[in-house]
Structures are given as structure tokens and as C-alpha cells.
Scaffold this motif. Sequence first.
Motif, PDB file in Angstrom:
ATOM      1  N   HIS A 122     -32.859  15.509  68.164  1.00  0.00           N
ATOM      2  CA  HIS A 122     -34.260  15.794  68.466  1.00  0.00           C
ATOM      3  C   HIS A 122     -34.740  16.886  67.539  1.00  0.00           C
ATOM      4  N   GLN A 123     -36.041  17.051  67.456  1.00  0.00           N
ATOM      5  CA  GLN A 123     -36.594  18.151  66.676  1.00  0.00           C
ATOM      6  C   GLN A 123     -36.721  19.376  67.564  1.00  0.00           C
ATOM      7  N   GLY A 124     -36.590  20.541  66.959  1.00  0.00           N
ATOM      8  CA  GLY A 124     -36.740  21.775  67.730  1.00  0.00           C
ATOM      9  C   GLY A 124     -35.572  21.970  68.665  1.00  0.00           C
ATOM     10  N   TRP A 125     -35.868  22.361  69.892  1.00  0.00           N
ATOM     11  CA  TRP A 125     -34.823  22.591  70.890  1.00  0.00           C
ATOM     12  C   TRP A 125     -35.210  21.922  72.189  1.00  0.00           C
ATOM     13  N   ARG A 126     -34.211  21.724  73.026  1.00  0.00           N
ATOM     14  CA  ARG A 126     -34.402  21.196  74.373  1.00  0.00           C
ATOM     15  C   ARG A 126     -33.586  22.073  75.306  1.00  0.00           C
ATOM     16  N   TYR A 127     -34.071  22.196  76.523  1.00  0.00           N
ATOM     17  CA  TYR A 127     -33.359  22.982  77.527  1.00  0.00           C
ATOM     18  C   TYR A 127     -32.243  22.143  78.147  1.00  0.00           C
ATOM     19  N   LEU A 128     -31.188  22.824  78.576  1.00  0.00           N
ATOM     20  CA  LEU A 128     -30.034  22.199  79.196  1.00  0.00           C
ATOM     21  C   LEU A 128     -29.621  23.083  80.361  1.00  0.00           C
ATOM     22  N   THR A 129     -29.538  22.516  81.538  1.00  0.00           N
ATOM     23  CA  THR A 129     -29.127  23.310  82.703  1.00  0.00           C
ATOM     24  C   THR A 129     -27.617  23.519  82.682  1.00  0.00           C
ATOM     25  N   GLY A 130     -27.177  24.526  83.390  1.00  0.00           N
ATOM     26  CA  GLY A 130     -25.749  24.820  83.464  1.00  0.00           C
ATOM     27  C   GLY A 130     -24.949  23.661  84.029  1.00  0.00           C
ATOM     28  N   ALA A 131     -25.520  22.945  84.986  1.00  0.00           N
ATOM     29  CA  ALA A 131     -24.819  21.810  85.593  1.00  0.00           C
ATOM     30  C   ALA A 131     -24.631  20.666  84.605  1.00  0.00           C
ATOM     31  N   ASP A 132     -25.514  20.553  83.622  1.00  0.00           N
ATOM     32  CA  ASP A 132     -25.439  19.469  82.641  1.00  0.00           C
ATOM     33  C   ASP A 132     -24.691  19.850  81.371  1.00  0.00           C
ATOM     34  N   ALA A 133     -24.299  21.096  81.247  1.00  0.00           N
ATOM     35  CA  ALA A 133     -23.639  21.579  80.027  1.00  0.00           C
ATOM     36  C   ALA A 133     -22.175  21.129  79.996  1.00  0.00           C
ATOM     37  N   PRO A 134     -21.685  20.735  78.810  1.00  0.00           N
ATOM     38  CA  PRO A 134     -20.267  20.366  78.712  1.00  0.00           C
ATOM     39  C   PRO A 134     -19.365  21.585  78.859  1.00  0.00           C
ATOM     40  N   THR A 135     -18.149  21.350  79.287  1.00  0.00           N
ATOM     41  CA  THR A 135     -17.190  22.444  79.462  1.00  0.00           C
ATOM     42  C   THR A 135     -16.533  22.789  78.130  1.00  0.00           C
ATOM     43  N   ASP A 136     -16.035  23.998  78.048  1.00  0.00           N
ATOM     44  CA  ASP A 136     -15.371  24.475  76.835  1.00  0.00           C
ATOM     45  C   ASP A 136     -14.010  23.807  76.674  1.00  0.00           C
ATOM     46  N   LEU A 137     -13.629  23.612  75.412  1.00  0.00           N
ATOM     47  CA  LEU A 137     -12.262  23.205  75.109  1.00  0.00           C
ATOM     48  C   LEU A 137     -11.415  24.464  75.060  1.00  0.00           C
ATOM     49  N   GLY A 138     -10.160  24.330  75.398  1.00  0.00           N
ATOM     50  CA  GLY A 138      -9.282  25.480  75.312  1.00  0.00           C
ATOM     51  C   GLY A 138      -8.753  25.888  76.659  1.00  0.00           C
ATOM     52  N   GLY A 139      -7.941  26.903  76.629  1.00  0.00           N
ATOM     53  CA  GLY A 139      -7.335  27.373  77.862  1.00  0.00           C
ATOM     54  C   GLY A 139      -6.002  26.674  78.104  1.00  0.00           C
TER      55      GLY A 139
END
Length: 132
Positions: free
Chosen positions: A93-110
Motif C-alpha cells: 500500500h502507499q503511505g502507512w496503515r494502522y495495525l492493532t496489537g491483536a493483528d500484529a505478527p509475533t516475533d521470531l526468536g526466543g
Amino acid sequence: MLHLTKVAVGCSDADLLRARLTGRAEGGETYITTRYRPTRHAELIGGSLYWIIKHQLVARSRILRFEEDERGHCLIRLEAALVSVRVRPKRAHQGWRYLTGADAPTDLGGDTDDLATLPTGLVRELASLYLI
């Protein structure tokens, strides 16, 4: 928590994005410039900017603050560290879009993440086949 998504224009992979952000890093911080400040900028501080490469969310940078440069453009100050995330499909997409915490992917690692031991290219390929 509220986050942003943004296309990493000109970056073919996360390593190139990491090199670009590291090249302008100073004191543990880096930045990107955009013409307009996001409307909900106050809610984004402490959230992350999730990077889109080849129609996939692949990494994130924590948002520290918003500033204005001498031309009146918005500087988004980010932590210099780029964190790999579980790859997730995302249309460009152009520019930016908002993403809620519930929809955010989890980090790799740990300790519990077996994917963190795999090469980045393999993880990207498995994600493109929707196997992870």
C-alpha cells in the motif's frame, strides 16, 4: 497497542532493510522520513512499524517518537534494532496503515521458537506457501 505498516521501498529482503536502517543509525536510533505525521501518532509511540517486503510482513522496528525536520516533513524515530517476525501475507500500500496489537505478527526468536534457527530465505519460502 497500535502499530503501523509500511512498504520497505527498494528492499528485496530484510537484510537490505537492516543495512539501510543501520546506515543511518546513531546512538541506538534510526529514522524514516514521511511527508505527513500519522493522525494517531500519539497512540503509536511504544508500538512498532511493521515492514512489508514482497507482500509480506517480515520485520518490525519499535517507534520511539515523532519529530519534524527543517522542511516540515515528519521524522519517525525508531529503535535501530530490526526484529524479525513470523512472516505474514500483507498487500502493499502507499503511505502507512494502522495495525492493532491483536493483528500484529509475533516475533521470531526466543527459546520456544524453532523458526528462529532457520535461514531467513527458507522461512520466507515456507510462509509464501502458507506452511507457517
